[in-house]
Design a protein around this motif. Sequence first.
Motif, PDB file in Angstrom:
ATOM      1  N   ILE A  91      32.921  71.826  41.389  1.00 40.81           N
ATOM      2  CA  ILE A  91      34.067  72.221  40.568  1.00 40.81           C
ATOM      3  C   ILE A  91      35.341  71.805  41.300  1.00 40.81           C
ATOM      4  N   VAL A  92      36.185  71.059  40.621  1.00 40.72           N
ATOM      5  CA  VAL A  92      37.479  70.662  41.172  1.00 40.72           C
ATOM      6  C   VAL A  92      38.523  71.618  40.627  1.00 40.72           C
ATOM      7  N   ALA A  93      39.051  72.460  41.507  1.00 40.37           N
ATOM      8  CA  ALA A  93      40.033  73.482  41.111  1.00 40.37           C
ATOM      9  C   ALA A  93      41.238  73.396  42.037  1.00 40.37           C
ATOM     10  N   THR A  94      41.734  72.178  42.193  1.00 43.01           N
ATOM     11  CA  THR A  94      42.784  71.916  43.176  1.00 43.01           C
ATOM     12  C   THR A  94      44.174  72.237  42.668  1.00 43.01           C
ATOM     13  N   GLY A  95      44.285  72.583  41.394  1.00 36.09           N
ATOM     14  CA  GLY A  95      45.570  73.014  40.877  1.00 36.09           C
ATOM     15  C   GLY A  95      46.547  71.881  40.689  1.00 36.09           C
ATOM     16  N   PRO A  96      47.780  72.247  40.375  1.00 37.00           N
ATOM     17  CA  PRO A  96      48.784  71.230  40.072  1.00 37.00           C
ATOM     18  C   PRO A  96      49.296  70.469  41.289  1.00 37.00           C
ATOM     19  N   LEU A  97      49.015  71.005  42.497  1.00 38.70           N
ATOM     20  CA  LEU A  97      49.473  70.339  43.712  1.00 38.70           C
ATOM     21  C   LEU A  97      48.312  69.661  44.436  1.00 38.70           C
ATOM     22  N   THR A  98      47.453  69.001  43.662  1.00 37.06           N
ATOM     23  CA  THR A  98      46.341  68.241  44.231  1.00 37.06           C
ATOM     24  C   THR A  98      46.874  67.235  45.252  1.00 37.06           C
ATOM     25  N   SER A  99      46.201  67.135  46.398  1.00 34.15           N
ATOM     26  CA  SER A  99      46.675  66.247  47.445  1.00 34.15           C
ATOM     27  C   SER A  99      46.672  64.801  46.972  1.00 34.15           C
ATOM     28  N   ASP A 100      47.491  63.989  47.590  1.00 38.93           N
ATOM     29  CA  ASP A 100      47.602  62.584  47.192  1.00 38.93           C
ATOM     30  C   ASP A 100      46.264  61.860  47.306  1.00 38.93           C
ATOM     31  N   ALA A 101      45.523  62.158  48.384  1.00 37.10           N
ATOM     32  CA  ALA A 101      44.251  61.459  48.593  1.00 37.10           C
ATOM     33  C   ALA A 101      43.255  61.811  47.498  1.00 37.10           C
ATOM     34  N   LEU A 102      43.139  63.100  47.183  1.00 36.84           N
ATOM     35  CA  LEU A 102      42.181  63.490  46.158  1.00 36.84           C
ATOM     36  C   LEU A 102      42.652  63.061  44.770  1.00 36.84           C
ATOM     37  N   ALA A 103      43.954  63.105  44.538  1.00 38.12           N
ATOM     38  CA  ALA A 103      44.470  62.618  43.257  1.00 38.12           C
ATOM     39  C   ALA A 103      44.121  61.149  43.065  1.00 38.12           C
ATOM     40  N   GLY A 104      44.195  60.388  44.139  1.00 38.69           N
ATOM     41  CA  GLY A 104      43.809  58.990  44.056  1.00 38.69           C
ATOM     42  C   GLY A 104      42.333  58.827  43.742  1.00 38.69           C
ATOM     43  N   ALA A 105      41.506  59.696  44.336  1.00 42.36           N
ATOM     44  CA  ALA A 105      40.073  59.651  44.048  1.00 42.36           C
ATOM     45  C   ALA A 105      39.790  60.000  42.591  1.00 42.36           C
TER      46      ALA A 105
ATOM     47  N   ALA B 188      74.085  89.044  47.968  1.00 42.39           N
ATOM     48  CA  ALA B 188      72.625  88.920  47.992  1.00 42.39           C
ATOM     49  C   ALA B 188      72.137  88.134  49.202  1.00 42.39           C
ATOM     50  N   GLY B 189      71.060  88.662  49.793  1.00 49.51           N
ATOM     51  CA  GLY B 189      70.331  87.926  50.820  1.00 49.51           C
ATOM     52  C   GLY B 189      69.036  87.421  50.218  1.00 49.51           C
ATOM     53  N   PHE B 190      68.713  86.166  50.457  1.00 53.24           N
ATOM     54  CA  PHE B 190      67.573  85.533  49.801  1.00 53.24           C
ATOM     55  C   PHE B 190      66.391  85.404  50.759  1.00 53.24           C
ATOM     56  N   ALA B 191      65.276  86.011  50.384  1.00 58.25           N
ATOM     57  CA  ALA B 191      64.046  85.847  51.158  1.00 58.25           C
ATOM     58  C   ALA B 191      63.438  84.466  50.919  1.00 58.25           C
ATOM     59  N   ARG B 192      63.668  83.949  49.730  1.00 56.40           N
ATOM     60  CA  ARG B 192      63.224  82.598  49.393  1.00 56.40           C
ATOM     61  C   ARG B 192      64.124  82.058  48.303  1.00 56.40           C
ATOM     62  N   LEU B 193      64.556  80.825  48.462  1.00 54.38           N
ATOM     63  CA  LEU B 193      65.325  80.175  47.414  1.00 54.38           C
ATOM     64  C   LEU B 193      64.380  79.444  46.473  1.00 54.38           C
ATOM     65  N   GLY B 194      64.883  79.097  45.315  1.00 51.38           N
ATOM     66  CA  GLY B 194      64.066  78.401  44.335  1.00 51.38           C
ATOM     67  C   GLY B 194      63.838  76.953  44.718  1.00 51.38           C
ATOM     68  N   GLY B 195      63.005  76.281  43.948  1.00 46.95           N
ATOM     69  CA  GLY B 195      62.710  74.878  44.222  1.00 46.95           C
ATOM     70  C   GLY B 195      61.985  74.242  43.057  1.00 46.95           C
ATOM     71  N   ILE B 196      61.790  72.952  43.169  1.00 48.76           N
ATOM     72  CA  ILE B 196      61.118  72.208  42.111  1.00 48.76           C
ATOM     73  C   ILE B 196      60.041  71.333  42.730  1.00 48.76           C
ATOM     74  N   HIS B 197      58.904  71.205  42.049  1.00 45.31           N
ATOM     75  CA  HIS B 197      57.829  70.385  42.566  1.00 45.31           C
ATOM     76  C   HIS B 197      57.091  69.711  41.416  1.00 45.31           C
ATOM     77  N   ARG B 198      56.381  68.677  41.758  1.00 51.02           N
ATOM     78  CA  ARG B 198      55.685  67.875  40.766  1.00 51.02           C
ATOM     79  C   ARG B 198      54.279  68.421  40.575  1.00 51.02           C
ATOM     80  N   ASN B 199      53.938  68.766  39.349  1.00 47.07           N
ATOM     81  CA  ASN B 199      52.611  69.268  39.012  1.00 47.07           C
ATOM     82  C   ASN B 199      51.832  68.196  38.262  1.00 47.07           C
ATOM     83  N   SER B 200      50.564  68.060  38.600  1.00 45.67           N
ATOM     84  CA  SER B 200      49.722  67.078  37.938  1.00 45.67           C
ATOM     85  C   SER B 200      48.647  67.767  37.109  1.00 45.67           C
TER      86      SER B 200
END
Length: 445
Positions: free
Chosen positions: A132-146, A308-320
């Motif tokens: 079962i491939v359950a690598t999610g939207p942030l699948t590594s580049d190597a496995l995405a290539g496979a 406000a003090g921020f424990a984490r700021l927002g961000g954007i990432h590429r999902n596949s």
Amino acid sequence: MEPVHIIGAGLAGSEAAWQITRMGVPVVLHEMRPQVETFAHKTGDCAEMVCSNSFRSDDDVMNAVGQLHWEMRAAGGLIMEMAGRHRLPAGGALAVDREAFSAAVTAALQADPLITIAPGEITELPGTGNWIVATGPLTSDALAGAIRGVTGTDALAFFDAIAPIVHADTIDMSIAWEQSRYDKGETEAEQKAYINCPMNRDEYEAFIDALLAADKTEFHEGETAGYFDGCLPIEVMAERGRETLRHGPMKPVGLTNAHKPQEKAYAVVQLRRDNALGTLYNIVGFQTKMKYGAQTQVFRMIPGLQNAGFARLGGIHRNSFLNSPTLLDDRMRLRLAPNLRFAGQVTGVEGYVESAAMGLLAGRMAAAQALGRDLAPPPFTTAMGALVNHITGGAEAKTFQPMNVNFGLFPPLPDSRSGRRGRKDRYPAYTQRAKDDFNAWLAAQ
């Protein structure tokens, strides 16, 4: 017995492993974190929640995602069990202390004698075995290539955004107040599950101006992926019209300012508790692609968050995600390599619950195969069945995009049950039919 191998210990992979071992089949669970990090993950724990701490509505009568919760509980799901143990007040939503939740999932999987957790990155897809491939939207580049090598086509992609998290003791409660929308919830804690920051019209207009003018992370040249509508950055929503946010995550309805009860806010920013201690709150619906410096300036324009003090700021990432209608059969197997099943967000479902639910189904199907049986998916009248039908053939392949569970995916009700009645009658009929049919599916196994 040969084990089922699972690549990825996120929500889908963790749920799949749990379901497989409930059927007496051993599992090898491969996880590359923390040896190989991703942009969004912060730990090496299983089932880490990244974008928010909410599984959304827990209403299993009037809401499709609440019905999905019900089905996962009925199937003995690990994700729902641990979510219940680490639940936080959130009105009618199922929100959790995300660190405690993922630690509990990890501990449960580590304690299972039939599960072997194998650290390290998988970079190739095996040609034999039960995987079962359950690598999610942030699948590594190597496995995405496979994956591209096996499928002969590129996975589609979209960009996803993360909301910021604020330290509770930096919120000015002389301006903000605690209240769930419409005071929803059975207990006082549920009715005060959110912190609300009000804006008058001038403050809202100034906030929109700053939001539109802020420095933002942009796509690299040649990247053509769009956004999933269910998780739009607030800047993108604001670009669609100045009133868009006020009718979306900043809508003021159902809220009364405890400090000025006679004064109606023009817009309201809500924050939801992010941990059991109540020391962290995430800004609801405020996924963002603003650069870090701009985020602190713009978000501190919100009344109550000026310091406000921020424990984490927002961000954007590429999902596949895969174009699953063209690639997967109704057993979630890759048509070109049936020893491989796919599960979770990489299949084109959107949301924590939907991803975990696809892991639950893939796990049961893989375990059935290991036991020499075949397991059909649940009927399309159920929430799980409607989702798997959508991604494996129900959707139009040319326009396929990530999809949350919703009643639009369910087969229409017979006239005898729905007629011309409104959703207050129609939705309970959908969920009751789904419960009956899901119970029958479980009983037949």
